[in-house]
Design a protein around this motif. Structure first.
Motif, short mmCIF file in Angstrom:
data_model
loop_
_atom_site.label_atom_id
_atom_site.label_comp_id
_atom_site.label_asym_id
_atom_site.label_seq_id
_atom_site.Cartn_x
_atom_site.Cartn_y
_atom_site.Cartn_z
N GLU A 62 -3.28 69.63 56.43
CA GLU A 62 -4.43 70.40 55.94
C GLU A 62 -4.85 69.91 54.55
OE1 GLU A 62 -5.68 75.08 55.24
OE2 GLU A 62 -3.71 74.52 55.99
N GLY A 63 -6.19 69.68 54.40
CA GLY A 63 -6.72 69.25 53.11
C GLY A 63 -6.78 67.75 52.94
N ARG A 64 -6.53 66.97 54.07
CA ARG A 64 -6.56 65.52 53.96
C ARG A 64 -7.43 64.95 55.09
NH1 ARG A 64 -3.80 63.66 49.42
NH2 ARG A 64 -3.15 61.78 50.55
N TYR A 65 -8.05 63.77 54.82
CA TYR A 65 -8.82 63.09 55.86
C TYR A 65 -8.79 61.61 55.58
CZ TYR A 65 -12.86 62.30 52.77
OH TYR A 65 -13.67 61.87 51.76
N GLY A 66 -9.21 60.81 56.57
CA GLY A 66 -9.16 59.36 56.49
C GLY A 66 -8.26 58.82 57.58
N GLN A 67 -8.33 57.48 57.83
CA GLN A 67 -7.53 56.88 58.89
C GLN A 67 -6.05 57.06 58.61
OE1 GLN A 67 -8.27 52.73 59.52
NE2 GLN A 67 -7.22 52.67 61.50
N GLN A 68 -5.73 56.94 57.33
CA GLN A 68 -4.32 57.09 56.96
C GLN A 68 -4.11 58.38 56.18
OE1 GLN A 68 -3.11 53.52 54.90
NE2 GLN A 68 -3.48 52.18 56.68
N CYS A 69 -5.17 59.30 56.29
CA CYS A 69 -5.09 60.61 55.62
C CYS A 69 -4.87 60.45 54.13
CB CYS A 69 -3.97 61.46 56.23
SG CYS A 69 -4.15 61.75 58.01
N GLU A 70 -5.59 59.47 53.56
CA GLU A 70 -5.39 59.17 52.15
C GLU A 70 -6.33 59.93 51.22
OE1 GLU A 70 -8.04 55.75 53.73
OE2 GLU A 70 -6.61 57.27 54.47
N PHE A 71 -7.33 60.67 51.82
CA PHE A 71 -8.31 61.40 50.98
C PHE A 71 -8.09 62.90 51.05
CE2 PHE A 71 -10.62 57.58 52.55
CZ PHE A 71 -10.69 56.90 51.34
N ASN A 72 -8.41 63.57 49.94
CA ASN A 72 -8.28 65.03 49.87
C ASN A 72 -9.58 65.72 50.29
OD1 ASN A 72 -5.59 65.11 48.88
ND2 ASN A 72 -6.34 64.65 46.82
N CYS A 73 -9.51 66.92 50.87
CA CYS A 73 -10.68 67.72 51.27
C CYS A 73 -10.93 68.81 50.24
CB CYS A 73 -10.43 68.35 52.64
SG CYS A 73 -10.28 67.18 53.99
N ASP A 74 -10.84 68.47 48.98
CA ASP A 74 -11.03 69.49 47.94
C ASP A 74 -12.45 70.05 47.91
OD1 ASP A 74 -8.44 69.03 47.22
OD2 ASP A 74 -8.93 67.68 45.56
N HIS A 75 -13.44 69.30 48.42
CA HIS A 75 -14.83 69.74 48.42
C HIS A 75 -15.11 70.75 49.53
CE1 HIS A 75 -14.43 66.34 51.16
NE2 HIS A 75 -15.53 66.77 51.82
N CYS A 76 -14.13 70.93 50.43
CA CYS A 76 -14.33 71.86 51.54
C CYS A 76 -13.58 73.16 51.31
CB CYS A 76 -13.81 71.23 52.84
SG CYS A 76 -14.69 69.74 53.33
N ARG A 77 -14.16 74.22 51.88
CA ARG A 77 -13.51 75.53 51.80
C ARG A 77 -12.31 75.52 52.74
NH1 ARG A 77 -17.51 78.65 53.35
NH2 ARG A 77 -18.36 78.87 51.25
N VAL A 78 -11.23 76.19 52.29
CA VAL A 78 -10.00 76.23 53.10
C VAL A 78 -10.22 77.13 54.30
CG1 VAL A 78 -7.55 76.85 53.11
CG2 VAL A 78 -8.55 75.81 51.08
#
Length: 432
Positions: A62-78
């Protein structure tokens, strides 16, 4: 998935062995690469990733995205409940944006004029309204300056209007006849200034209402009214002296409309420019035969219509026309009669003169030697008539002798040739 060099791609032309290599994981958990010497992304769920690509096998935490999940989803609501709040492929938020961001990837800032700087995560419209003085979906419009305190709802309608204004955005002015110049949101006055009535006080109370007041709904005088003169054009007159406010009925004039217009005025319509009863001016012109501002001057004789200002004739009356025609006929007849009489007299006189004794004396003797050539040859000489000889035969010095005619008792004179020294020729007359 199939292996192509150091990466795995969608290529169905590869062999099954290549596919197996793409989906193979390293025997050591959390590692990937040909020698399994690279660490899987910290956001990989269970820290398991494919050997050749490093792509997380079980998705991202939760809170990560990308092919290797290297990016944070801080801009999205939980989203909660352990569900990722953004798409692994492009980072689009599953449960909306956090804070003052909006857009598919929550990369846009909400308008700072939004109340609490919050807006819809998809459209960017301010969700809690606007700060004071602003309105609109994105709060980018300014409230009307006639809104009380400059505040309005998000749709632009004023919460209240400044004094003297009304309407949704307070852009309309109250009637100046409203009491204290204030009115409701729809422009109704409550109450009206003295002397006016109707919803917006747009009509004036009758001039003969006492105390200048009347019912705001129907205009009836609150305290009664004065009785106006009967010839007033309306029931409005001055409370002070009773003078008609809207003029007089047709045929009357004056301050109290008690004076009668002259019958010389067309339809007896007249008007005076003051209230002192001065001589009225005919407003519709004069009846036939008269002219002037007061229609007190007569048109020229035999003129039925003349210019109102100058008196110049513009048309003869029927009787005058007939009389003029009759007079012309009489004159012409008289002239013809006189001419006829003169002609008759001349003819008679000429006939009488042919028997006058002096007629032959007035005829000079004719010398044939002196006659012009034009009389010779082509002219016919005839003897003078017997009655002329008879008239002159007894005259002194006559050269005629009477020769009796056996066949005629009257006889006649025969021409005698003159003596050579007589000095005249035989009496002959040449006719042309």
């Amino acid at each position: 998935m199939y292996r192509k060099g150091d990466s795995c791609t969608q290529c169905h032309r590869q062999t099954q062995d290549d596919h197996d290599e793409c989906t193979r994981t390293c025997p050591i958990t959390g590692r990937w690469g040909e020698a399994c010497n690279k660490h899987c992304g910290a956001g990989c769920r269970s820290l398991v990733c494919y050997q050749w690509s490093g792509e997380c096998v079980h998705g991202c935490t939760e809170g990560r995205y990308g092919q290797q999940c290297e990016f944070n989803c801080d801009h999205c609501r939980v989203c909660g409940y352990g569900v990722s709040n953004c798409a692994r492929r492009d980072g689009s938020c599953s449960c909306g944006c956090s804070g003052n961001l909006y857009g598919a990837t929550c990369d846009k800032q909400c308008n700072s004029k939004c109340l609490n700087t919050s807006c819809n995560s998809t459209t960017g419209e301010c969700t809690h309204g606007c700060i004071e003085g602003m309105f609109g979906r994105h709060c980018n419009s300014v409230c009307s300056d006639t809104c009380l305190h400059g505040t309005c709802h998000q749709n632009g309608s004023c919460m209240a209007c400044m004094q003297g204004y009304y309407g949704e955005q307070c852009r309309k002015k109250c009637s100046r006849n409203c009491g204290s110049e204030t009115c409701s949101g729809d422009g109704r006055c409550s109450p009206c200034k003295p002397g006016f009535f109707k919803t917006q006080c747009q009509e004036k109370c009758s001039d003969n209402c006492l105390n200048e007041t009347c019912n705001q709904n129907n205009g009836k005088c609150d305290y009664g009214s004065v009785k106006c003169p009967e010839n007033c054009a309306t029931d409005k007159c001055s409370r002070g002296n009773g003078s008609c406010s809207d003029g007089c009925v047709a045929g009357t004039y004056g301050q109290h409309c008690r004076l009668t217009c002259s019958s010389s005025c067309t339809d007896m319509e007249c008007v005076t420019n003051d209230t002192g009863g001065s001589k009225p001016v005919c407003t519709l012109g004069c009846r036939d035969g008269l002219w002037g501002d007061y229609c007190d001057m007569e048109c020229p004789r035999h003129c039925s219509v003349c210019n109102k200002n100058t008196g110049s004739c513009q048309g003869l009356s029927h009787d005058s026309y007939v009389q003029s025609l009759h007079r012309l006929v009489v004159i012409l007849s008289s002239c013809l009669g006189v001419l006829f009489l003169v002609t008759v007299v001349i003819i008679v006189r000429r006939r009488e003169c042919t028997w006058c004794p002096d007629f032959h004396r007035s005829i000079p003797p004719i010398n044939p030697d002196n006659r012009p050539d034009e009389f010779s040859g082509s002219r016919r000489a005839e003897e003078i008539s017997l009655h002329e000889f008879n008239a002159s035969r007894d005259s002194e010095g006559s050269q005629y002798d009477v020769i009796p005619d056996v066949n005629n008792e009257r006889g006649y004179e025969q021409l005698q040739p003159p003596q050579p020294d007589a000095g005249y020729t035989p009496l002959l007359y040449t006719w042309q």
